[in-house]
Design a protein around this motif. Structure first.
Motif, PDB file in Angstrom:
ATOM      1  N   GLN A 114       0.834  -1.210   0.000  1.00  0.00           N
ATOM      2  CA  GLN A 114       0.000   0.000   0.000  1.00  0.00           C
ATOM      3  C   GLN A 114       0.865   1.255   0.000  1.00  0.00           C
ATOM      4  OE1 GLN A 114      -0.919   2.015   3.059  1.00  0.00           O
ATOM      5  NE2 GLN A 114      -2.827   2.930   2.367  1.00  0.00           N
ATOM      6  N   ALA A 117       2.267   1.730  -3.410  1.00  0.00           N
ATOM      7  CA  ALA A 117       1.231   2.272  -4.299  1.00  0.00           C
ATOM      8  C   ALA A 117       1.093   3.786  -4.105  1.00  0.00           C
ATOM      9  CB  ALA A 117      -0.109   1.575  -4.033  1.00  0.00           C
ATOM     10  N   GLU A 118       1.182   4.215  -2.858  1.00  0.00           N
ATOM     11  CA  GLU A 118       1.071   5.646  -2.575  1.00  0.00           C
ATOM     12  C   GLU A 118       2.259   6.417  -3.177  1.00  0.00           C
ATOM     13  OE1 GLU A 118      -1.355   7.351  -1.358  1.00  0.00           O
ATOM     14  OE2 GLU A 118      -0.341   9.276  -1.051  1.00  0.00           O
ATOM     15  N   ARG A 121       1.570   6.680  -6.905  1.00  0.00           N
ATOM     16  CA  ARG A 121       0.529   7.669  -7.233  1.00  0.00           C
ATOM     17  C   ARG A 121       1.088   9.085  -7.109  1.00  0.00           C
ATOM     18  NH1 ARG A 121      -3.050   3.904  -4.342  1.00  0.00           N
ATOM     19  NH2 ARG A 121      -2.623   5.050  -2.420  1.00  0.00           N
ATOM     20  N   ARG A 131      -3.483   8.789 -15.390  1.00  0.00           N
ATOM     21  CA  ARG A 131      -4.070   8.681 -14.067  1.00  0.00           C
ATOM     22  C   ARG A 131      -3.862   7.253 -13.606  1.00  0.00           C
ATOM     23  NH1 ARG A 131      -9.886  11.270 -15.370  1.00  0.00           N
ATOM     24  NH2 ARG A 131      -9.250  13.455 -15.453  1.00  0.00           N
ATOM     25  N   ILE A 132      -3.085   7.116 -12.571  1.00  0.00           N
ATOM     26  CA  ILE A 132      -2.792   5.781 -12.055  1.00  0.00           C
ATOM     27  C   ILE A 132      -4.032   5.209 -11.388  1.00  0.00           C
ATOM     28  CG2 ILE A 132      -1.371   4.463 -10.422  1.00  0.00           C
ATOM     29  CD1 ILE A 132       0.145   5.634 -12.801  1.00  0.00           C
ATOM     30  N   ARG A 133      -4.346   3.978 -11.709  1.00  0.00           N
ATOM     31  CA  ARG A 133      -5.454   3.299 -11.029  1.00  0.00           C
ATOM     32  C   ARG A 133      -4.900   2.283 -10.037  1.00  0.00           C
ATOM     33  NH1 ARG A 133     -10.139   3.022 -15.759  1.00  0.00           N
ATOM     34  NH2 ARG A 133     -10.617   5.242 -15.620  1.00  0.00           N
ATOM     35  N   ARG A 134      -4.608   1.056 -10.480  1.00  0.00           N
ATOM     36  CA  ARG A 134      -4.142   0.060  -9.516  1.00  0.00           C
ATOM     37  C   ARG A 134      -2.642  -0.141  -9.615  1.00  0.00           C
ATOM     38  NH1 ARG A 134      -8.248  -4.194  -7.543  1.00  0.00           N
ATOM     39  NH2 ARG A 134      -6.960  -3.665  -5.760  1.00  0.00           N
ATOM     40  N   VAL A 135      -2.054  -0.498  -8.501  1.00  0.00           N
ATOM     41  CA  VAL A 135      -0.615  -0.736  -8.445  1.00  0.00           C
ATOM     42  C   VAL A 135      -0.390  -2.101  -7.784  1.00  0.00           C
ATOM     43  CG1 VAL A 135       1.593   0.057  -7.526  1.00  0.00           C
ATOM     44  CG2 VAL A 135      -0.169   1.730  -8.189  1.00  0.00           C
ATOM     45  N   ARG A 136       0.319  -2.984  -8.481  1.00  0.00           N
ATOM     46  CA  ARG A 136       0.675  -4.286  -7.924  1.00  0.00           C
ATOM     47  C   ARG A 136       2.181  -4.441  -7.918  1.00  0.00           C
ATOM     48  NH1 ARG A 136      -2.306  -4.442  -5.603  1.00  0.00           N
ATOM     49  NH2 ARG A 136      -4.435  -5.166  -5.546  1.00  0.00           N
TER      50      ARG A 136
ATOM     51  N   LEU B   5     -10.320  13.510 -10.587  1.00  0.00           N
ATOM     52  CA  LEU B   5     -10.241  12.083 -10.869  1.00  0.00           C
ATOM     53  C   LEU B   5     -11.623  11.515 -11.180  1.00  0.00           C
ATOM     54  CD1 LEU B   5      -7.672  10.802  -8.223  1.00  0.00           C
ATOM     55  CD2 LEU B   5      -7.309  11.270 -10.648  1.00  0.00           C
ATOM     56  N   ASP B   6     -11.665  10.676 -12.214  1.00  0.00           N
ATOM     57  CA  ASP B   6     -12.921  10.049 -12.583  1.00  0.00           C
ATOM     58  C   ASP B   6     -13.244   8.940 -11.588  1.00  0.00           C
ATOM     59  OD1 ASP B   6     -11.897   7.291 -14.210  1.00  0.00           O
ATOM     60  OD2 ASP B   6     -10.463   8.937 -13.981  1.00  0.00           O
ATOM     61  N   LEU B   8     -13.958   5.763 -11.920  1.00  0.00           N
ATOM     62  CA  LEU B   8     -13.265   4.471 -12.041  1.00  0.00           C
ATOM     63  C   LEU B   8     -11.890   4.521 -11.396  1.00  0.00           C
ATOM     64  CD1 LEU B   8     -13.999   3.064 -15.609  1.00  0.00           C
ATOM     65  CD2 LEU B   8     -14.703   2.172 -13.389  1.00  0.00           C
ATOM     66  N   THR B   9     -11.210   5.664 -11.550  1.00  0.00           N
ATOM     67  CA  THR B   9      -9.904   5.812 -10.919  1.00  0.00           C
ATOM     68  C   THR B   9     -10.045   5.828  -9.404  1.00  0.00           C
ATOM     69  OG1 THR B   9      -9.050   6.997 -12.843  1.00  0.00           O
ATOM     70  CG2 THR B   9      -7.865   7.303 -10.774  1.00  0.00           C
ATOM     71  N   SER B  12     -10.677   2.270  -8.249  1.00  0.00           N
ATOM     72  CA  SER B  12      -9.467   1.448  -8.330  1.00  0.00           C
ATOM     73  C   SER B  12      -8.505   1.778  -7.203  1.00  0.00           C
ATOM     74  CB  SER B  12      -8.771   1.678  -9.675  1.00  0.00           C
ATOM     75  OG  SER B  12      -9.644   1.372 -10.737  1.00  0.00           O
ATOM     76  N   ARG B  13      -8.332   3.076  -6.944  1.00  0.00           N
ATOM     77  CA  ARG B  13      -7.402   3.480  -5.879  1.00  0.00           C
ATOM     78  C   ARG B  13      -7.920   3.073  -4.506  1.00  0.00           C
ATOM     79  NH1 ARG B  13      -4.542   9.185  -7.398  1.00  0.00           N
ATOM     80  NH2 ARG B  13      -3.744   8.537  -9.413  1.00  0.00           N
ATOM     81  N   ASP B  16      -7.060  -0.313  -3.752  1.00  0.00           N
ATOM     82  CA  ASP B  16      -5.667  -0.451  -3.307  1.00  0.00           C
ATOM     83  C   ASP B  16      -5.464   0.127  -1.909  1.00  0.00           C
ATOM     84  OD1 ASP B  16      -4.752  -1.801  -5.470  1.00  0.00           O
ATOM     85  OD2 ASP B  16      -3.662  -0.145  -6.393  1.00  0.00           O
ATOM     86  N   ARG B  20      -7.928   8.575   0.664  1.00  0.00           N
ATOM     87  CA  ARG B  20      -8.424   9.837   0.084  1.00  0.00           C
ATOM     88  C   ARG B  20      -9.430   9.562  -1.032  1.00  0.00           C
ATOM     89  NH1 ARG B  20      -3.336  12.761  -1.763  1.00  0.00           N
ATOM     90  NH2 ARG B  20      -2.707  10.581  -1.739  1.00  0.00           N
TER      91      ARG B  20
END
Lengths: 199, 185
Positions: A114, A117-118, A121, A131-136, B5-6, B8-9, B12-13, B16, B20
């Motif tokens: 986590q 991921a932060e 971002r 725009r970053i969504r998921r991070v693995r 931010l949309d 979906l973003t 997704s965040r 994770d 925020r």
């Protein structure tokens, strides 16, 4: 248990109420204009549509139609207390700083997925292209593995940017930030573009 | 930048673990979910409890949500089912007319904001009175479609019934509501 009839309300003239509803935004068609059933249904459905529109346009401003702050506060407090950190990844000895969330467990320094991921971002958010969504974190399976990680990132990309150059810059920015803040070498940054924004 | 931010973003965040983004989702949804619950159960306190519990479930279950696109349907599903469960456990008690709460709401509002109150009161009162005449399953389908812009397919999943059933319920709700419009106009 009652069996629900799938049939829909039909007027005396044979028209379905749904058809009248769907045609509300337009002038009455030839049949409707000469049919008392249809004209009456149009009038009352039109009244309903107008009522809905009135309420929808004001409901967000009426304080009594909002929840109190308790809801927001309580939900957020629970989320904070149960924050998900994901896997923990061992940090190399004697390298990197301890921010943002390095935790000392015996003499081992670890960083959570986590927290990585932060970092990702924050490194990527100033760039307008992604725009970053998921991070693995894709590799760092065991404590014995070499101190390097791979990252798999999903993102939305701005429609007006050339992806290859921007992706190269983004990879470098992310790898630099992660290494600076954790001491972990970044062996790969896979960016999966799953959406386009900025239309 | 975060405000742009949309959804979906944000979803997704939040999956994770980003608080925020989750908070922004709460801000987006708490109002609409509360109004849905209020119109379903007719009680402010119970409506707030439902929304609060639903949002906690959302936070805990977010990692298991496979497709972030399903988020709106999912969050309305959790809320709607809680409303229907409450109504089922309540069926021994005399139904509390929905009209009471929205009436109180608008009456309270009237003291502070005299402008336009007459019309606002009339419309809110009319809607609340009409909603009280619908069976809860029809009310749920109609509200989800009309006030929350969900499709028949989404509502079918939420209610665990076929699309034809949803279509029929919404059509019958419209008929009842439209007939009830006459005294108002």
């Amino acid at each position: 248990m009652a069996v629900e009839r799938p049939s829909e309300p039909v007027l005396g003239c044979g028209r379905q109420l749904d058809d009248i509803w769907d045609n509300l935004g337009r002038p009455p068609d030839e049949h409707e204009a000469g049919c008392p059933d249809c004209l009456a249904a149009r009038a009352s459905l039109g009244g309903l549509a107008a009522l809905v529109e009135d309420v929808r346009s004001t409901e967000a401003e009426i304080p009594e139609l909002q929840p109190t702050e308790r809801v927001h506060r309580t939900v957020l407090a629970v989320a904070r207390a149960e924050v998900r950190r994901g896997r923990t990844i061992l940090m190399p000895h004697g390298e990197g700083s301890t921010e943002p969330e390095a935790e000392a467990e015996s003499d081992e320094l670890t960083v959570s997925e986590q927290a990585i991921a932060e970092i990702v971002r924050r490194a990527a958010d100033p760039a307008p292209e992604f725009r970053i969504r998921r991070v693995r974190v894709t590799s760092a399976e065991s404590a014995e593995a070499p101190p390097g990680i791979g990252l798999r990132i999903t993102a939305s990309v701005h429609h007006r940017h050339a992806i290859p150059e921007a992706a190269g810059r983004l990879r470098r920015a992310i790898a630099t930030a992660v290494t600076e803040q954790t001491g972990l070498a970044v062996t790969a940054v896979d960016i999966v573009v799953e959406d386009v924004h900025g239309h | 930048m975060d405000t742009e931010l949309d959804e979906l973003t944000l979803v997704s965040r939040a999956q994770d673990g980003d608080l925020r983004s989750f908070e922004q989702l709460i801000t987006l949804y708490e109002g609409p979910l509360f109004r849905l619950a209020l119109r379903m159960v007719g009680d402010r306190q119970e409506a707030e409890d439902i929304v609060q519990e639903a949002l906690v479930v959302v936070w805990r279950s977010l990692p298991e949500l496979e497709d972030p696109v399903a988020f709106p349907r999912w969050i309305y599903q959790i809320t709607t089912r809680r409303c229907l469960n409450l109504l089922r456990t309540r069926d021994r008690r005399p139904a509390r007319p929905v009209v009471d709460t929205e009436l109180e709401a608008v009456a309270g509002d009237a003291e502070r904001r005299p402008d336009g109150v007459v019309e606002q009161r009339a419309t809110t009162e009319a809607l609340a009175g009409l909603l009280a005449t619908l069976p809860s399953d029809q009310r749920a389908c109609w509200l989800l479609h009309t006030f929350h812009d969900l499709t028949y397919a989404q509502i079918a999943e939420i209610m665990a019934v076929g699309e034809a059933t949803v279509r029929g319920r919404i059509a019958r709700a419209r008929k009842t509501l439209a007939e009830g419009m006459l005294p108002w106009r």
